[in-house]
Structure formats: C-alpha cells, structure tokens
Motif scaffolding. Sequence first.
Motif, short mmCIF file in Angstrom:
data_model
loop_
_atom_site.label_atom_id
_atom_site.label_comp_id
_atom_site.label_asym_id
_atom_site.label_seq_id
_atom_site.Cartn_x
_atom_site.Cartn_y
_atom_site.Cartn_z
N LEU A 98 0.83 -1.20 0.00
CA LEU A 98 0.00 0.00 0.00
C LEU A 98 0.87 1.26 0.00
O LEU A 98 0.59 2.22 -0.72
N ALA A 99 1.93 1.23 0.79
CA ALA A 99 2.82 2.39 0.87
C ALA A 99 3.48 2.70 -0.46
O ALA A 99 3.90 3.83 -0.70
N ASP A 100 3.59 1.70 -1.34
CA ASP A 100 4.21 1.91 -2.65
C ASP A 100 3.31 2.70 -3.59
O ASP A 100 3.80 3.40 -4.48
N VAL A 101 2.01 2.56 -3.43
CA VAL A 101 1.08 3.09 -4.42
C VAL A 101 0.14 4.16 -3.89
O VAL A 101 -0.47 4.88 -4.68
N ALA A 102 -0.02 4.28 -2.57
CA ALA A 102 -1.00 5.22 -2.01
C ALA A 102 -0.53 6.66 -2.15
O ALA A 102 0.64 6.96 -1.90
N PRO A 103 -1.42 7.57 -2.53
CA PRO A 103 -1.06 8.99 -2.60
C PRO A 103 -0.76 9.54 -1.21
O PRO A 103 -1.05 8.92 -0.18
N GLU A 104 -0.23 10.73 -1.19
CA GLU A 104 0.23 11.36 0.06
C GLU A 104 -0.86 11.49 1.11
O GLU A 104 -0.63 11.28 2.30
N CYS A 105 -2.07 11.82 0.68
CA CYS A 105 -3.17 12.09 1.64
C CYS A 105 -4.20 10.97 1.65
O CYS A 105 -5.37 11.21 2.00
N PHE A 106 -3.82 9.77 1.27
CA PHE A 106 -4.77 8.67 1.12
C PHE A 106 -5.56 8.41 2.39
O PHE A 106 -6.78 8.24 2.37
N GLU A 107 -4.89 8.36 3.55
CA GLU A 107 -5.57 8.02 4.79
C GLU A 107 -6.51 9.13 5.28
O GLU A 107 -7.26 8.93 6.21
N GLN A 108 -6.47 10.28 4.65
CA GLN A 108 -7.37 11.37 5.01
C GLN A 108 -8.62 11.41 4.13
O GLN A 108 -9.52 12.21 4.36
N THR A 109 -8.67 10.55 3.12
CA THR A 109 -9.80 10.58 2.20
C THR A 109 -11.02 9.90 2.78
O THR A 109 -10.93 9.05 3.66
N ASP A 110 -12.18 10.28 2.26
CA ASP A 110 -13.42 9.60 2.65
C ASP A 110 -13.40 8.16 2.18
O ASP A 110 -13.97 7.28 2.83
N TYR A 111 -12.75 7.89 1.06
CA TYR A 111 -12.63 6.52 0.56
C TYR A 111 -11.93 5.65 1.59
O TYR A 111 -12.37 4.53 1.89
N TYR A 112 -10.84 6.15 2.16
CA TYR A 112 -10.12 5.38 3.17
C TYR A 112 -10.95 5.22 4.43
O TYR A 112 -11.07 4.12 4.98
N GLN A 113 -11.55 6.30 4.91
CA GLN A 113 -12.28 6.28 6.19
C GLN A 113 -13.58 5.50 6.10
O GLN A 113 -13.95 4.79 7.04
N ARG A 114 -14.27 5.60 4.97
CA ARG A 114 -15.61 5.02 4.86
C ARG A 114 -15.64 3.68 4.13
O ARG A 114 -16.67 3.01 4.14
#
Length: 261
Positions: A98-114
């Motif tokens: 995941l760390a190889d491909v995730a954008p910088e703010c991935f964990e802050q997105t609604d997609y990640y949270q929801r």
Amino acid sequence: MNLTLQDLAWHRSVGHLVETLDKPGFWLALVRLLDQYVPFDSWVALLFSNGRPQVFAECPGEDGGPDPLFQDYLKGLYLLDPFYIASREAPGSGLFQLADVAPECFEQTDYYQRYFRLNVVADEVQFNVQLEKERTLCLSLGTKGRFSAEQITLLDLLRPWVAGLMRQRMTFERELLEQATPPAPRWQSRLEETVEALQTPLTARELEVGRLMLSGCSSKEIARKLAISAETVKVHRKHMYSKLGIKSQSELFSLFLQAQS
C-alpha cells in the motif's frame, strides 16, 4: 544442499497446488497456504483492466455471504483504489505494498475512512501478474495491523512461486475471461448532469482534479501528475466546488457515491 522440514513442507504444498490448478478451490487453497507463512485477514483474486474489475474469488463477509462493502467497490469505488490506479498508470508484475502506491493524503480521504479501513482494514499487499491486453491479474491480502518488513520480505521470496501459479491458473479461468469486459462507470457524467441545470458544466480538467483529490492526491501531487502549478489546482478545485454547490471534499465524495447507484 540441506533442506529443512519447512522447505520440504512448502515444496509439498506447492505440488498440491499444481494439482488443484484446474479445480474450483484453487484460490482458497493458495491463500490458505500463504496464511500459514504470513497471516492476513482478508483477500481477493481479481483481474484489473480498463473496465470494471472481474472477481475470481474472494473471502466471504462476516455472515458467510458476499461482502456488501466489496460490492460497492465493484460498482465504482475501485476507481479510487490506489492499487487499481497504479495498475493503469504503471502496469507491471511484482509484489506491491500500500505504501508503494497510495497517494500522500490517502488516509485522510473519505474513501479510506468510509470504505478501505472498514473492508480492507489497515494494510494491504498485492501480487500482480501483468497479462496481455492491458490486464493485470491480482491477489490482494489485507490485514488489520501492518505487515512487518520481515513479512514483506517473506512474501517477496514466495512471489515467484505464487506468480507462476497465478499465471497458470488463467488457463482455467476461460469462462470469465471470455466474457466482455464490463464497462467502467461514468461517474463524471453524473457530476456533469448535476451542473447542467446550472448551465456550467465541469471541464475535463476539473473532473480530473476532482478524481485525483478523491483518491488522496495532495495539490502538489495533482500538479505534478497534470503538469500544472499547485495554484492552478486550487483554482480548478474552487471552480468545481462553486459549480457543484458544495464546500468540501466529503460532499464531492457523496456525489461520487450517488453516481454509483
């Protein structure tokens, strides 16, 4: 050459998997073997292409049936999946974290949270096997914690066997492969319809900025991908929000979800 009992057990298990290549339970047998070496909590075997992903097998939901969150993924949320995006932008074989491909703010997105942390949990790795016609065969493993460096190293050591078995399995997935690739959902068209009544349709650049925002890219990442300045990104975002009558990325994500229904 000295072989340990663990070495012998692995080679025996791989031999058994070869015998199940043409059987319905192949994918389950493969993930059960991997789980003996690196524990994980969820998995799915699927094919990425320029249309909707095609699923070969997946772990069941808590009630033993199809996972409803994963059905939302197949309807269109996959367009925000960093692994899917990476497979389209830079296709290739290998083991990806995941760390190889995730954008910088991935964990802050609604997609990640929801979606992601509820369905995939906390971390994910993916075995990718690049096929012809811009298709990528994938086996994704998710975990509630984080894969350790030692676990990643072990998975990478196992990768040649796993990738070889995955590629050979494709010979027996003819029925799914012969189906026409399901078309990708046009969530952009739903946004366009939303603003048509205002006679202020979104531009192609605004739509692309919106997609990259929802996937977790920072303004700097968007600027780099689109070869524009970060200030221009902010201008596109401001215009897009104004046209859609929204004030936040969460509201934009809600429109995205509406487009999947």
